[in-house]
Design a protein around this motif. Sequence first.
Motif, PDB file in Angstrom:
ATOM      1  N   HIS B  97     -22.941  -0.907  -2.137  1.00  0.00           N
ATOM      2  CA  HIS B  97     -23.334   0.032  -3.197  1.00  0.00           C
ATOM      3  C   HIS B  97     -23.332   1.481  -2.727  1.00  0.00           C
ATOM      4  N   LEU B  98     -22.605   1.762  -1.639  1.00  0.00           N
ATOM      5  CA  LEU B  98     -22.418   3.171  -1.265  1.00  0.00           C
ATOM      6  C   LEU B  98     -21.371   3.778  -2.191  1.00  0.00           C
ATOM      7  N   LEU B  99     -20.490   2.929  -2.721  1.00  0.00           N
ATOM      8  CA  LEU B  99     -19.502   3.359  -3.711  1.00  0.00           C
ATOM      9  C   LEU B  99     -19.644   2.458  -4.935  1.00  0.00           C
ATOM     10  N   PRO B 100     -19.369   3.008  -6.119  1.00  0.00           N
ATOM     11  CA  PRO B 100     -19.507   2.201  -7.338  1.00  0.00           C
ATOM     12  C   PRO B 100     -18.320   1.266  -7.525  1.00  0.00           C
ATOM     13  N   GLY B 101     -18.493   0.266  -8.380  1.00  0.00           N
ATOM     14  CA  GLY B 101     -17.391  -0.621  -8.731  1.00  0.00           C
ATOM     15  C   GLY B 101     -17.232  -1.773  -7.753  1.00  0.00           C
ATOM     16  N   ALA B 102     -16.114  -2.490  -7.890  1.00  0.00           N
ATOM     17  CA  ALA B 102     -15.840  -3.652  -7.046  1.00  0.00           C
ATOM     18  C   ALA B 102     -14.341  -3.867  -6.999  1.00  0.00           C
ATOM     19  N   LEU B 103     -13.900  -4.620  -5.985  1.00  0.00           N
ATOM     20  CA  LEU B 103     -12.481  -4.969  -5.855  1.00  0.00           C
ATOM     21  C   LEU B 103     -12.320  -6.439  -6.194  1.00  0.00           C
ATOM     22  N   THR B 104     -11.367  -6.732  -7.070  1.00  0.00           N
ATOM     23  CA  THR B 104     -11.154  -8.113  -7.497  1.00  0.00           C
ATOM     24  C   THR B 104      -9.721  -8.547  -7.199  1.00  0.00           C
ATOM     25  N   ARG B 105      -9.467  -9.838  -7.387  1.00  0.00           N
ATOM     26  CA  ARG B 105      -8.163 -10.429  -7.146  1.00  0.00           C
ATOM     27  C   ARG B 105      -7.068  -9.639  -7.875  1.00  0.00           C
ATOM     28  N   ASN B 106      -5.980  -9.354  -7.201  1.00  0.00           N
ATOM     29  CA  ASN B 106      -4.844  -8.670  -7.832  1.00  0.00           C
ATOM     30  C   ASN B 106      -4.484  -9.391  -9.130  1.00  0.00           C
ATOM     31  N   ASP B 107      -4.180  -8.644 -10.178  1.00  0.00           N
ATOM     32  CA  ASP B 107      -3.990  -9.279 -11.488  1.00  0.00           C
ATOM     33  C   ASP B 107      -2.829 -10.265 -11.486  1.00  0.00           C
ATOM     34  N   HIS B 108      -1.824 -10.045 -10.611  1.00  0.00           N
ATOM     35  CA  HIS B 108      -0.678 -10.956 -10.565  1.00  0.00           C
ATOM     36  C   HIS B 108      -0.873 -12.058  -9.529  1.00  0.00           C
ATOM     37  N   LEU B 109      -2.004 -12.046  -8.825  1.00  0.00           N
ATOM     38  CA  LEU B 109      -2.400 -13.068  -7.845  1.00  0.00           C
ATOM     39  C   LEU B 109      -1.615 -13.061  -6.540  1.00  0.00           C
ATOM     40  N   HIS B 110      -0.603 -12.201  -6.416  1.00  0.00           N
ATOM     41  CA  HIS B 110       0.172 -12.174  -5.186  1.00  0.00           C
ATOM     42  C   HIS B 110      -0.451 -11.214  -4.180  1.00  0.00           C
ATOM     43  N   PHE B 111      -0.310 -11.550  -2.906  1.00  0.00           N
ATOM     44  CA  PHE B 111      -0.639 -10.595  -1.849  1.00  0.00           C
ATOM     45  C   PHE B 111       0.497  -9.578  -1.834  1.00  0.00           C
ATOM     46  N   ILE B 112       0.155  -8.283  -1.791  1.00  0.00           N
ATOM     47  CA  ILE B 112       1.227  -7.302  -1.759  1.00  0.00           C
ATOM     48  C   ILE B 112       1.235  -6.588  -0.420  1.00  0.00           C
ATOM     49  N   CYS B 113       2.421  -6.234   0.032  1.00  0.00           N
ATOM     50  CA  CYS B 113       2.587  -5.462   1.245  1.00  0.00           C
ATOM     51  C   CYS B 113       3.774  -4.533   1.000  1.00  0.00           C
ATOM     52  N   ARG B 114       3.512  -3.247   0.806  1.00  0.00           N
ATOM     53  CA  ARG B 114       4.585  -2.327   0.470  1.00  0.00           C
ATOM     54  C   ARG B 114       4.167  -0.901   0.826  1.00  0.00           C
ATOM     55  N   ASP B 115       5.146  -0.008   0.855  1.00  0.00           N
ATOM     56  CA  ASP B 115       4.819   1.405   0.995  1.00  0.00           C
ATOM     57  C   ASP B 115       4.483   1.925  -0.393  1.00  0.00           C
ATOM     58  N   PRO B 140       1.232   2.674   3.667  1.00  0.00           N
ATOM     59  CA  PRO B 140       1.321   1.231   3.387  1.00  0.00           C
ATOM     60  C   PRO B 140       0.124   0.727   2.562  1.00  0.00           C
ATOM     61  N   LEU B 141       0.384  -0.311   1.794  1.00  0.00           N
ATOM     62  CA  LEU B 141      -0.660  -0.989   1.023  1.00  0.00           C
ATOM     63  C   LEU B 141      -0.479  -2.475   1.277  1.00  0.00           C
ATOM     64  N   LYS B 142      -1.569  -3.187   1.584  1.00  0.00           N
ATOM     65  CA  LYS B 142      -1.431  -4.635   1.840  1.00  0.00           C
ATOM     66  C   LYS B 142      -2.762  -5.293   1.524  1.00  0.00           C
ATOM     67  N   ASN B 143      -2.802  -6.029   0.442  1.00  0.00           N
ATOM     68  CA  ASN B 143      -4.040  -6.716   0.086  1.00  0.00           C
ATOM     69  C   ASN B 143      -3.801  -7.775  -0.973  1.00  0.00           C
ATOM     70  N   GLY B 144      -4.763  -8.665  -1.079  1.00  0.00           N
ATOM     71  CA  GLY B 144      -4.745  -9.674  -2.132  1.00  0.00           C
ATOM     72  C   GLY B 144      -5.808  -9.417  -3.172  1.00  0.00           C
ATOM     73  N   GLU B 145      -6.846  -8.670  -2.765  1.00  0.00           N
ATOM     74  CA  GLU B 145      -7.941  -8.385  -3.700  1.00  0.00           C
ATOM     75  C   GLU B 145      -8.176  -6.893  -3.731  1.00  0.00           C
ATOM     76  N   GLY B 146      -7.273  -6.199  -4.426  1.00  0.00           N
ATOM     77  CA  GLY B 146      -7.347  -4.742  -4.448  1.00  0.00           C
ATOM     78  C   GLY B 146      -7.515  -4.157  -5.825  1.00  0.00           C
ATOM     79  N   ASN B 172       1.367   0.445 -10.735  1.00  0.00           N
ATOM     80  CA  ASN B 172       0.006   0.014 -10.421  1.00  0.00           C
ATOM     81  C   ASN B 172       0.138  -1.353  -9.756  1.00  0.00           C
ATOM     82  N   PRO B 173      -0.131  -1.430  -8.448  1.00  0.00           N
ATOM     83  CA  PRO B 173       0.248  -2.636  -7.690  1.00  0.00           C
ATOM     84  C   PRO B 173      -0.692  -3.822  -7.870  1.00  0.00           C
ATOM     85  N   ASN B 174      -1.851  -3.632  -8.476  1.00  0.00           N
ATOM     86  CA  ASN B 174      -2.840  -4.720  -8.465  1.00  0.00           C
ATOM     87  C   ASN B 174      -3.728  -4.801  -9.703  1.00  0.00           C
ATOM     88  N   GLY B 175      -3.416  -4.011 -10.725  1.00  0.00           N
ATOM     89  CA  GLY B 175      -4.227  -4.059 -11.941  1.00  0.00           C
ATOM     90  C   GLY B 175      -5.487  -3.211 -11.879  1.00  0.00           C
TER      91      GLY B 175
END
Lengths: 96, 225
Positions: B97-115, B140-146, B172-175
């Motif tokens: 709770h130092l920052l607001p909000g939350a990170l959830t599963r990428n909307d397309h469910l894939h792990f992404i790794c890209r520039d 670079p960006l690489k995550n499954g729950e971003g 928008n790589p993750n919704g």
Amino acid sequence: MARVVVDVMLKPEILDPQGQAVQRALPRLGYQGISDVRQGKRFELEVEGPVDEAVLARVREMAETFLANTVIENFTVRVEDAAEAASEPKAEGVAP
Amino acid sequence: MTTRIGVVTFPGSLDDRDAQRAVRLAGGEAVPLWHRDTNLHQVDAVILPGGFSYGDYLRCGAIARFSPVMETVIEQAKAGMPVLGICNGFQVLCESHLLPGALTRNDHLHFICRDQKLRVENAATAWTSDYAGGQEITVPLKNGEGGYVADERTLDELEAEGRVVFRYLDVNPNGSRRDIAGVTNAAGNVVGLMPHPEHAVEPLTGPTTDGLGFFTSVLKKLVTA
């Protein structure tokens, strides 16, 4: 020993891509008529000693701070009664 | 005296070495911190690196948030110490709770790794002052729950207060809501983002050196403080 169950679900307004993927797979597997699936988590806590209001208050605090992230999830806390617990093994693994 | 920047290693952290290296390349002294440390060893700022702390069990960052080191980091962050959370570190900051909000599963469910191309929306935080407002960077960006989520009121508040620090450009790589890639707290000392600036600090290994600005920004801030 008593069991307290904490169910955690994403809030209705939060997108659940995992639930959606399950829902989309159903027609392919021959299950028709399911319009939506939401996926959640269930925690079964085995409590030592009797479950009184004080214990439940602690479990709610645990759920609020740790088991659920209340920014995106709702939770419910309930005591599972003995009859329900006893009937469970029977319900499990019954082939259709 | 060189500026000391702590990099926390949780069990399951992956990018702690790269974060330390980025600090050194920017001219600071990188101080490894262990998740069990309650003493921050006189560091002037802290980086929470990417990875899968505690196996991402329960929720990403949920268990790391209660580690001994985080007790002190949370206390110091509230007192104004610069803290940067990258990827899993961002998830830890949201869980804390130092920052607001939350990170959830990428909307397309894939792990992404890209520039990923980003726009720097706020160049006034402790970690972005070496950028120009509106500057476009690629890291670079690489995550499954971003997928960044928060309720509409919080999102409106973040926009109104200029607390959206980075936005995804082109795609928008993750919704993430409103293309948000990173946010800051009201004071501007705590910043979290999903993309990885620490992987874009050298021409040999990164797609660009656009990430170096994070580390030079905080060093400058600490020297002038």
